[in-house]
Write a protein that holds these residues in place. Structure first.
Motif, PDB file in Angstrom:
ATOM      1  N   LEU A  40      50.723   6.865  15.586  1.00 37.92           N
ATOM      2  CA  LEU A  40      49.310   6.491  15.743  1.00 37.92           C
ATOM      3  C   LEU A  40      48.376   7.646  15.398  1.00 37.92           C
ATOM      4  O   LEU A  40      47.175   7.477  15.257  1.00 37.92           O
ATOM      5  N   LEU A  41      48.930   8.855  15.290  1.00 42.01           N
ATOM      6  CA  LEU A  41      48.101  10.052  15.090  1.00 42.01           C
ATOM      7  C   LEU A  41      47.922  10.322  13.607  1.00 42.01           C
ATOM      8  O   LEU A  41      48.689   9.819  12.779  1.00 42.01           O
ATOM      9  N   ASN A  42      46.920  11.142  13.283  1.00 40.23           N
ATOM     10  CA  ASN A  42      46.657  11.339  11.854  1.00 40.23           C
ATOM     11  C   ASN A  42      47.527  12.422  11.203  1.00 40.23           C
ATOM     12  O   ASN A  42      47.463  12.638   9.999  1.00 40.23           O
ATOM     13  N   GLY A  43      48.305  13.117  12.001  1.00 39.91           N
ATOM     14  CA  GLY A  43      49.255  14.076  11.434  1.00 39.91           C
ATOM     15  C   GLY A  43      48.638  15.356  10.890  1.00 39.91           C
ATOM     16  O   GLY A  43      49.307  16.145  10.224  1.00 39.91           O
ATOM     17  N   SER A  44      47.372  15.609  11.226  1.00 34.36           N
ATOM     18  CA  SER A  44      46.705  16.781  10.637  1.00 34.36           C
ATOM     19  C   SER A  44      47.048  18.088  11.361  1.00 34.36           C
ATOM     20  O   SER A  44      46.755  19.171  10.870  1.00 34.36           O
ATOM     21  N   ASN A  45      47.647  17.993  12.548  1.00 32.45           N
ATOM     22  CA  ASN A  45      47.963  19.188  13.351  1.00 32.45           C
ATOM     23  C   ASN A  45      46.741  20.080  13.552  1.00 32.45           C
ATOM     24  O   ASN A  45      46.821  21.302  13.471  1.00 32.45           O
ATOM     25  N   CYS A  46      45.602  19.467  13.829  1.00 32.86           N
ATOM     26  CA  CYS A  46      44.351  20.237  13.901  1.00 32.86           C
ATOM     27  C   CYS A  46      44.223  21.017  15.212  1.00 32.86           C
ATOM     28  O   CYS A  46      43.354  21.854  15.357  1.00 32.86           O
ATOM     29  N   LYS A  47      45.060  20.717  16.199  1.00 34.54           N
ATOM     30  CA  LYS A  47      45.125  21.447  17.488  1.00 34.54           C
ATOM     31  C   LYS A  47      43.953  21.172  18.442  1.00 34.54           C
ATOM     32  O   LYS A  47      43.823  21.835  19.452  1.00 34.54           O
ATOM     33  N   GLU A  48      43.092  20.246  18.101  1.00 36.02           N
ATOM     34  CA  GLU A  48      41.949  20.011  18.985  1.00 36.02           C
ATOM     35  C   GLU A  48      42.365  19.443  20.341  1.00 36.02           C
ATOM     36  O   GLU A  48      41.622  19.501  21.298  1.00 36.02           O
ATOM     37  N   CYS A  49      43.560  18.889  20.399  1.00 35.39           N
ATOM     38  CA  CYS A  49      44.062  18.379  21.670  1.00 35.39           C
ATOM     39  C   CYS A  49      44.713  19.507  22.482  1.00 35.39           C
ATOM     40  O   CYS A  49      45.225  19.273  23.557  1.00 35.39           O
ATOM     41  N   ASN A  50      44.641  20.737  21.916  1.00 35.01           N
ATOM     42  CA  ASN A  50      45.254  21.895  22.577  1.00 35.01           C
ATOM     43  C   ASN A  50      46.764  21.955  22.436  1.00 35.01           C
ATOM     44  O   ASN A  50      47.416  22.753  23.101  1.00 35.01           O
ATOM     45  N   GLN A  94      50.009  22.367  19.660  1.00 39.51           N
ATOM     46  CA  GLN A  94      50.188  23.007  18.364  1.00 39.51           C
ATOM     47  C   GLN A  94      50.299  21.997  17.224  1.00 39.51           C
ATOM     48  O   GLN A  94      49.882  22.257  16.102  1.00 39.51           O
ATOM     49  N   THR A  95      50.911  20.865  17.517  1.00 40.60           N
ATOM     50  CA  THR A  95      51.118  19.865  16.462  1.00 40.60           C
ATOM     51  C   THR A  95      50.885  18.466  17.035  1.00 40.60           C
ATOM     52  O   THR A  95      50.893  18.271  18.257  1.00 40.60           O
ATOM     53  N   CYS A  96      50.704  17.517  16.114  1.00 38.51           N
ATOM     54  CA  CYS A  96      50.555  16.121  16.551  1.00 38.51           C
ATOM     55  C   CYS A  96      51.824  15.662  17.278  1.00 38.51           C
ATOM     56  O   CYS A  96      51.762  14.893  18.234  1.00 38.51           O
ATOM     57  N   LEU A  97      52.962  16.163  16.809  1.00 36.66           N
ATOM     58  CA  LEU A  97      54.213  15.745  17.428  1.00 36.66           C
ATOM     59  C   LEU A  97      54.287  16.249  18.877  1.00 36.66           C
ATOM     60  O   LEU A  97      54.672  15.500  19.791  1.00 36.66           O
ATOM     61  N   ALA A  98      53.885  17.496  19.059  1.00 39.80           N
ATOM     62  CA  ALA A  98      53.886  18.042  20.429  1.00 39.80           C
ATOM     63  C   ALA A  98      52.957  17.214  21.316  1.00 39.80           C
ATOM     64  O   ALA A  98      53.249  16.945  22.487  1.00 39.80           O
ATOM     65  N   PHE A  99      51.842  16.799  20.732  1.00 39.55           N
ATOM     66  CA  PHE A  99      50.903  15.971  21.493  1.00 39.55           C
ATOM     67  C   PHE A  99      51.552  14.629  21.860  1.00 39.55           C
ATOM     68  O   PHE A  99      51.448  14.158  22.994  1.00 39.55           O
ATOM     69  N   ALA A 100      52.240  14.024  20.868  1.00 39.66           N
ATOM     70  CA  ALA A 100      52.892  12.732  21.123  1.00 39.66           C
ATOM     71  C   ALA A 100      53.896  12.868  22.274  1.00 39.66           C
ATOM     72  O   ALA A 100      53.983  11.998  23.145  1.00 39.66           O
ATOM     73  N   ALA A 145      43.027  12.180  24.602  1.00 45.92           N
ATOM     74  CA  ALA A 145      42.763  13.626  24.430  1.00 45.92           C
ATOM     75  C   ALA A 145      42.785  14.003  22.949  1.00 45.92           C
ATOM     76  O   ALA A 145      42.347  15.083  22.574  1.00 45.92           O
ATOM     77  N   CYS A 146      43.322  13.146  22.097  1.00 48.11           N
ATOM     78  CA  CYS A 146      43.190  13.362  20.644  1.00 48.11           C
ATOM     79  C   CYS A 146      41.879  12.718  20.223  1.00 48.11           C
ATOM     80  O   CYS A 146      41.720  11.500  20.339  1.00 48.11           O
ATOM     81  N   PRO A 147      40.925  13.520  19.754  1.00 49.86           N
ATOM     82  CA  PRO A 147      39.615  12.949  19.426  1.00 49.86           C
ATOM     83  C   PRO A 147      39.606  12.157  18.117  1.00 49.86           C
ATOM     84  O   PRO A 147      38.598  11.601  17.738  1.00 49.86           O
ATOM     85  N   HIS A 148      40.757  12.123  17.424  1.00 52.15           N
ATOM     86  CA  HIS A 148      40.749  11.495  16.096  1.00 52.15           C
ATOM     87  C   HIS A 148      41.321  10.087  16.067  1.00 52.15           C
ATOM     88  O   HIS A 148      41.543   9.536  15.007  1.00 52.15           O
ATOM     89  N   LEU A 149      41.587   9.525  17.212  1.00 52.39           N
ATOM     90  CA  LEU A 149      42.117   8.160  17.209  1.00 52.39           C
ATOM     91  C   LEU A 149      40.960   7.193  17.070  1.00 52.39           C
ATOM     92  O   LEU A 149      39.941   7.355  17.744  1.00 52.39           O
TER      93      LEU A 149
HETATM   94  S1  SF4 Z   1      43.962  16.436  18.075  1.00 50.25           S
HETATM   95 FE1  SF4 Z   1      46.131  16.873  18.293  1.00 50.25          FE
HETATM   96  S2  SF4 Z   1      47.101  14.906  18.028  1.00 50.25           S
HETATM   97 FE2  SF4 Z   1      45.018  14.654  17.296  1.00 50.25          FE
HETATM   98  S3  SF4 Z   1      45.164  15.031  15.128  1.00 50.25           S
HETATM   99 FE3  SF4 Z   1      44.683  16.997  16.048  1.00 50.25          FE
HETATM  100  S4  SF4 Z   1      46.697  17.956  16.469  1.00 50.25           S
HETATM  101 FE4  SF4 Z   1      47.050  15.821  16.020  1.00 50.25          FE
END
Ligand code: SF4
Length: 270
Positions: free
Chosen positions: A13-23, A25-31, A43-47
């Motif tokens: 469901l995530l955009n895979g950008s690994n932007c770290k805004e959710c704190n 390191q990666t989207c996978l870690a967030f998942a 907590a992911c602002p990009h959904l």
């Molecule tokens: S906020 Fe986290 S989960 Fe959402 S796109 Fe950025 S790194 Fe991925």
């Protein structure tokens, strides 16, 4: 979380950008964190909304801020009931007796017992309780250094700074401009200290929302042709004791609380 069987289903469901805004390191870690219920999916602002709606059951999107806070509090209480609270007390240099850990929130006692039950000297609102519980769970116990830094210098601060200004600094600045007793009241209610800081503001006060997490609020009065300004500073050790989301929540709570107090004052003075 019933119909989600593994973190990959959240990852998709995530955009895979690994932007770290959710704190993370990666989207996978967030998942993984969402799957383990360590983080809410929003907590992911990009959904986008559609995804959130579609996965409403997973997200369990609360209706109001208060419900969200109530949910967060319940989750944190459960987590605390699973840790060794006496060790947490040692780590934080806090008191532990009768199976309860006690810290002070703005100088007022706040306790949690080994089963996760809360008690406090005075009513402490949800804006303070969420950060306090996160502090108990994750605070490192590092002592404040006496070096003040800005919100932008904190981990995760830059991307949240615009919100922080909007919801925390600006409302307090507006209050300070019109409500002359603001700082006097803050010092009284929050057991704060007026100080002479090395920042050349007209007023500087230090408050202790949490024992090892002081904040300094500085205000510059308006001068000819110059607007007033208000900034909140943090100790250089802040990242070790409180995560950025909790920090934001706490400051938002302070601003909201003083808006209410100022309204009340206004009503009394009329
Ligand atoms: S906020 Fe986290 S989960 Fe959402 S796109 Fe950025 S790194 Fe991925």
């Amino acid at each position: 979380m019933s119909h989600i069987n593994n973190p990959m289903e959240i990852y998709k469901l995530l955009n895979g950008s690994n932007c770290k805004e959710c704190n993370e390191q990666t989207c996978l870690a967030f998942a993984v964190a969402v799957f383990k219920e360590k983080k809410p999916i929003h907590a992911c602002p990009h959904l986008d909304k559609k995804v959130l709606e579609q996965y409403g059951g997973v997200v369990e999107k609360p209706n109001t801020v208060d419900e969200y806070k109530a949910e967060a509090i319940e989750m944190l209480k459960r987590k605390i009931s699973l840790i060794d609270l006496s060790k947490a007390a040692q780590r934080l240099g806090a008191r532990f007796s009768d199976n309860r850990l006690t810290i002070k929130i703005f100088g007022k006692k706040f306790s949690i017992d080994t089963r996760g039950n809360l008690s406090s000297e005075v009513h402490i609102n949800a804006y303070m309780v969420v950060p306090a519980l996160n502090y108990i769970l994750n605070g490192s116990g590092k002592s404040p250094q006496g070096n003040w830094i800005t919100f932008r210098e904190l981990k995760g601060g830059p991307s949240r700074y615009a919100h922080f200004q909007q919801r925390c600094e600006k409302p307090l600045k507006r209050l300070a401009d019109t409500y002359t007793d603001l700082f006097k009241d803050m010092l009284e209610i929050f057991d704060g200290k007026k100080i002479v800081s090395n920042i050349d503001s007209d007023i500087s006060i230090i408050l202790h929302p949490l024992p090892l997490f002081p904040i300094m609020i500085c205000y510059w009065k308006p001068e000819e042709g110059l607007e007033s300004a208000l900034h909140i500073y943090f100790d250089a050790s802040s990242d070790d004791n409180l995560d950025i989301e909790s920090n934001y929540t706490l400051n938002e709570g302070i601003a909201l609380m003083f808006e209410k107090i100022a309204l009340h004052h206004g009503a009394q003075n009329q």
